[in-house]
Design a protein around this motif. Structure first.
Motif, short mmCIF file in Angstrom:
data_model
loop_
_atom_site.label_atom_id
_atom_site.label_comp_id
_atom_site.label_asym_id
_atom_site.label_seq_id
_atom_site.Cartn_x
_atom_site.Cartn_y
_atom_site.Cartn_z
N LEU A 112 0.60 -1.22 -0.06
CA LEU A 112 -0.03 0.33 0.12
C LEU A 112 1.28 1.06 -0.15
CD1 LEU A 112 -2.99 -1.55 2.60
CD2 LEU A 112 -3.09 -1.74 0.21
N PRO A 113 0.37 1.95 -0.46
CA PRO A 113 1.14 3.70 -0.80
C PRO A 113 1.25 3.99 1.05
CG PRO A 113 -0.78 4.00 -2.06
CD PRO A 113 -1.19 2.51 -1.42
N ARG A 114 2.35 4.55 1.03
CA ARG A 114 2.23 5.65 2.37
C ARG A 114 1.56 6.83 2.14
NH1 ARG A 114 6.52 7.19 4.73
NH2 ARG A 114 5.77 6.97 6.62
N SER A 115 0.75 7.25 3.03
CA SER A 115 0.16 8.64 3.27
C SER A 115 0.54 9.80 3.09
CB SER A 115 -1.20 8.81 4.30
OG SER A 115 -0.38 8.73 5.56
N GLY A 116 1.67 9.55 3.90
CA GLY A 116 2.57 10.50 3.82
C GLY A 116 3.12 11.73 2.76
N LEU A 117 3.99 10.27 2.39
CA LEU A 117 4.93 9.84 0.82
C LEU A 117 4.13 10.72 -0.22
CD1 LEU A 117 6.92 7.35 0.17
CD2 LEU A 117 7.41 9.59 0.52
#
Length: 135
Positions: free
Chosen positions: A60-65
């Motif tokens: 899953l993607p990292r929300s911060g990035l």
């Protein structure tokens, strides 16, 4: 739950959870990459895992990035089946239209979450029972 892994490279960083109880474990880049605006790249982690039978790994993607730099995954979520034993590689996408993004070795680039699943038995029927939602 035990999750067996192999470090494929000496400089690979073992996935970690930022806080106790977190659902995902951070995945770390093992190589540098530069993503031009709109570009994508496959970034290796240097780690292979053995997902237990009856589970799947979701990358899953990292929300911060995503929030700070527009970095997401081209195939979100990435699916790791229990039979796959190769290196985890993350398919990053730079959605920013103006700025390149540089990935450095050791950067947190995605998250891995294990989910339990069941294999369906596909049964053809003529109709379904009615529900309040309907079609």
């Amino acid at each position: 739950m035990e999750l067996r892994f192999i470090k494929l490279r000496d400089d690979a960083i073992v996935p970690t959870q930022a806080h106790p109880g977190d659902a995902g474990s951070d995945l770390y880049a093992c190589e540098a990459a530069t993503l031009a605006p709109g570009a994508r790249a496959k970034v290796p982690t240097g780690i292979a895992i053995a997902v237990p039978e009856g589970y799947a790994g979701l990358v899953l993607p990292r929300s911060g990035l995503a929030h700070k730099h527009g970095i997401t995954l081209t195939n979100t979520p990435g699916l790791i089946d229990s039979g796959y034993r190769g290196e985890l590689q993350v398919l990053l996408l730079n959605t920013d239209r103006e700025h390149a993004y540089v990935v450095k070795p050791g950067d947190r680039i995605a998250q891995l979450m294990l989910v339990q699943h069941g294999a369906p038995i596909w049964t053809e029927v003529r109709d379904f029972e009615q529900t309040t939602r309907g079609h």
